[in-house]
Design a protein around this motif. Sequence first.
Motif, mmCIF file in Angstrom:
data_model
loop_
_atom_site.group_PDB
_atom_site.id
_atom_site.type_symbol
_atom_site.label_atom_id
_atom_site.label_comp_id
_atom_site.label_asym_id
_atom_site.label_seq_id
_atom_site.Cartn_x
_atom_site.Cartn_y
_atom_site.Cartn_z
ATOM 1 N N ARG A 203 11.006 -9.614 0.269
ATOM 2 C CA ARG A 203 10.897 -8.646 -0.487
ATOM 3 C C ARG A 203 10.404 -7.423 0.425
ATOM 4 O O ARG A 203 9.916 -7.767 1.468
ATOM 5 C CB ARG A 203 9.983 -8.846 -1.641
ATOM 6 N N LEU A 204 10.338 -6.328 -0.181
ATOM 7 C CA LEU A 204 9.601 -4.998 0.467
ATOM 8 C C LEU A 204 7.994 -5.476 0.623
ATOM 9 O O LEU A 204 7.465 -5.391 -0.452
ATOM 10 C CB LEU A 204 9.876 -3.588 -0.442
ATOM 11 N N ASP A 205 7.645 -5.700 1.633
ATOM 12 C CA ASP A 205 6.491 -6.172 1.750
ATOM 13 C C ASP A 205 5.482 -5.458 2.801
ATOM 14 O O ASP A 205 5.754 -5.520 4.044
ATOM 15 C CB ASP A 205 6.287 -7.796 1.979
ATOM 16 N N MET A 206 4.479 -4.692 2.507
ATOM 17 C CA MET A 206 3.778 -4.123 3.248
ATOM 18 C C MET A 206 3.149 -4.709 4.369
ATOM 19 O O MET A 206 2.858 -4.212 5.485
ATOM 20 C CB MET A 206 2.636 -3.001 2.612
ATOM 21 N N GLN A 208 4.437 -7.393 5.946
ATOM 22 C CA GLN A 208 5.540 -7.765 6.710
ATOM 23 C C GLN A 208 6.494 -6.854 6.593
ATOM 24 O O GLN A 208 7.541 -6.954 6.234
ATOM 25 C CB GLN A 208 5.989 -9.026 6.566
ATOM 26 N N PRO A 209 6.114 -5.403 7.294
ATOM 27 C CA PRO A 209 7.317 -4.389 7.208
ATOM 28 C C PRO A 209 8.835 -4.868 7.962
ATOM 29 O O PRO A 209 8.644 -5.238 8.917
ATOM 30 C CB PRO A 209 6.793 -3.348 7.686
ATOM 31 N N ALA A 210 9.736 -4.651 7.071
ATOM 32 C CA ALA A 210 11.085 -4.749 7.555
ATOM 33 C C ALA A 210 12.249 -3.998 6.976
ATOM 34 O O ALA A 210 11.991 -3.443 6.064
ATOM 35 C CB ALA A 210 11.553 -6.239 7.497
ATOM 36 N N ALA A 211 13.149 -3.805 7.633
ATOM 37 C CA ALA A 211 14.221 -2.832 7.274
ATOM 38 C C ALA A 211 15.275 -3.767 6.529
ATOM 39 O O ALA A 211 15.757 -4.789 7.049
ATOM 40 C CB ALA A 211 14.972 -1.986 8.370
ATOM 41 N N PHE A 212 15.671 -3.287 5.259
ATOM 42 C CA PHE A 212 16.876 -4.208 4.627
ATOM 43 C C PHE A 212 17.986 -3.481 4.500
ATOM 44 O O PHE A 212 18.299 -2.184 3.911
ATOM 45 C CB PHE A 212 16.318 -4.728 3.096
ATOM 46 N N ILE B 49 6.335 2.679 1.170
ATOM 47 C CA ILE B 49 7.777 2.042 1.225
ATOM 48 C C ILE B 49 8.688 3.210 1.368
ATOM 49 O O ILE B 49 8.774 4.105 0.554
ATOM 50 C CB ILE B 49 8.099 1.020 -0.141
ATOM 51 N N VAL B 71 7.029 0.654 8.485
ATOM 52 C CA VAL B 71 6.929 0.205 6.982
ATOM 53 C C VAL B 71 7.810 -0.318 6.299
ATOM 54 O O VAL B 71 9.101 -0.105 7.023
ATOM 55 C CB VAL B 71 6.393 1.281 6.164
ATOM 56 N N PRO B 72 7.897 -1.103 5.374
ATOM 57 C CA PRO B 72 9.111 -1.498 4.688
ATOM 58 C C PRO B 72 10.233 -0.324 4.406
ATOM 59 O O PRO B 72 9.783 0.658 3.840
ATOM 60 C CB PRO B 72 8.768 -2.081 3.354
ATOM 61 N N PHE B 73 11.313 -0.665 4.663
ATOM 62 C CA PHE B 73 12.503 0.242 4.693
ATOM 63 C C PHE B 73 13.717 -0.493 3.890
ATOM 64 O O PHE B 73 14.436 -1.232 4.401
ATOM 65 C CB PHE B 73 12.956 0.778 6.202
#
Lengths: 391, 310
Positions: A203-206, A208-212, B49, B71-73
């Motif tokens: 999920r969008l997780d601060m 564990q930041p990742a791009a989706f 986000i 940050v989450p993207f």
Amino acid sequence: MEQALREEKALLLSGNQAAAYGAYLSRVQVIAAYPITPQTTIIETLADIMTKADWKHKFINVESEHSAMACCIGASMGGVRAYTATSAQGLALMHELLHWASGARLPIVLVNVNRAMAPGWSIWSDQNDSLSQRDTGWIQLYCESPQEVLDTVIQGFMVAEKVNVPVMVVEDAFILSHTSEVVELPDQAVIDRMLPPRAPAFRLDMEQPAAFGGLLGPEYYQEVRAKLHKAMEEAGRVLVNVDALWQKNFGRSYGIVEPYRCEDADLVLVTSGAISSTSKIVIDQLRRQGRKIGRLKIKLFRPFPFQEIQRLLGDVPKVAIIDRNCSYGHHGIFFQEIKSALYGSKKGDRPKLYGYILGLGGRDVTINTLRQVIDLTSERDEPDPETIWVK
Amino acid sequence: MALTTFTPKPNFDLLKVEDVSSPGHLACPGCGIMPAYRTALQVLGKNTIIVAPACCFAVVDGPFPYSAAGVPFMHCAFETAAASAAGVRAALEVLGRDDTNVVAWAGDGGTFDIGLQALSASAERNEDMIYVCYDNEAYMNTGIQRSSATPRMAWTTTTPQQAPKIEYKKDLGGIMAAHRIPYFATASLAHPEDMMAKFRKAKELRGFRMIHYFCPCPTGWKTDARYMVKLDRLAVQTKVFPLYEVFGGRRYVLNVASEGLPVSEYLKIQGRFSHLQPEDIKLIQQEVNDNYEELLAKVDHSNRQRSNDT
């Protein structure tokens, strides 16, 4: 049943109200929806009953179906359980985002009320809206009663969250959506055990930041899609297990296909949706006359139940396939699918397939319509090269 | 008329910030996206986000498995930035993460054109997000095609020199103000302290907030990468892109008074305007003057309203 109604363990519900109760019992957290006939009573009912929900949730009244699915995608990426409902033009408007939801592997559940596509405007039942979304990577489940709609919405979340593939639950406009019957409400405590709060794999997780969903080169894309295909195949097996669990807990189940009096049949009628119920009466009538006729209802359309089709239809001399839809320039869509499933069969003698298109734009499909289909099939030794349009 | 005037003195506090974004992005030389993104995230911090539709930024952030965002993207479909961000916000609300900034970061195509419907709806619902439009005045990611943010008379590949765009640029500020959103502000790379202050204000407010950032694009504007900041400074100085804020859709504040340089100063360093004749420039000057007068009138009206109130 009267006792159950008195204790509010059962309610008189239309297909649409059942679709709303299914979402409620699934403890959905985000609902984003836009009204369209004949879906409206789903979201009206939900707006009403969600006020009783004792868990945190949000209902977003968006400005289009396109945004409804975009909101569901955003919410699902955020890690919560998201739900929407639509019909016909609305589903078509969502098309781009249906691909997005499955490509992003989000377990969203959508109820689509089968309605004919315009022009001319029609608000009545046929399947071209949902079947046009065949290749979007959504699990598709066709229901034949309000009870099945309610149960399938919950089952849908159970399957979707297991395989990370979105689920489309389909019911016929008006014939199911606006027709009421007594529907048993599964016990919330049991549902909660079967469908615990969503635990997303990502999920969008601060923390564990990742791009989706970013740029995916030719070196990766195909493998990512192959995984979706694998998950889709897995979904069929998961649904079988979920349905078995349903039988154990609630004493009813549906199967991914449902054969009816098929055992010794020399002619099997293949149906989907509400026509499946009508066809049972026809089968019973003809059986009383000594005719060996059975019926196979297809509930799971994606992933397509190849093995069951091969097993149940492979030895039948004649199969009559009913399509409340048309792939213009080809055949009815169920006809194509069944033909392709049987072509790969190991059995040497493939059955003769008779295709019938009927009931488009909500035209009534009565007992007489179905008897006509059976008679046309019985009369002909060989199928016509072209699909027959039944009035 | 009370105007806040920009005084160009060095502000070293600007350097005392932590970077969230990382190097290694894929922007063209002289592109304004990452300097603004970096600045924004210095203010907004890691509890943010990003939701971005198809646009240059979606490429600039990096292909799978890379990301410079820090940050989450969440990438989303072209026309869905505002709707997708509303969904993300709903999830955070349900999960009790109200402190997280949800930021939609979209180009002018995704904002002025294809995403306008979803944008209008999210603004009308006053969804709790910061929507940043980085406006480089054309579809730059697809190779410089006209958008409704393209200024009059500009060259693009779909408005060639012999048939340049003749229509007005859409008034995004006016559209958003009409939605009575809590906060709208324009921002420029030449005024980082102003930009930071605006992101700070946006961060502190709740509801739908929008920053309209004038994003220099040397590739699409047919100019030199070294003019990145200069283009933005000239856009402010010539009144082409004034820096202002709108609170609640009604109260207008001008942040930097224009120095009233002629528009030709801004136009002449860009190849996309190289075909302009003196009469074209006159026409553009007139439009810029009119827009600025209208803005000053709104600021003036706001000031009079305020003094009436007190």
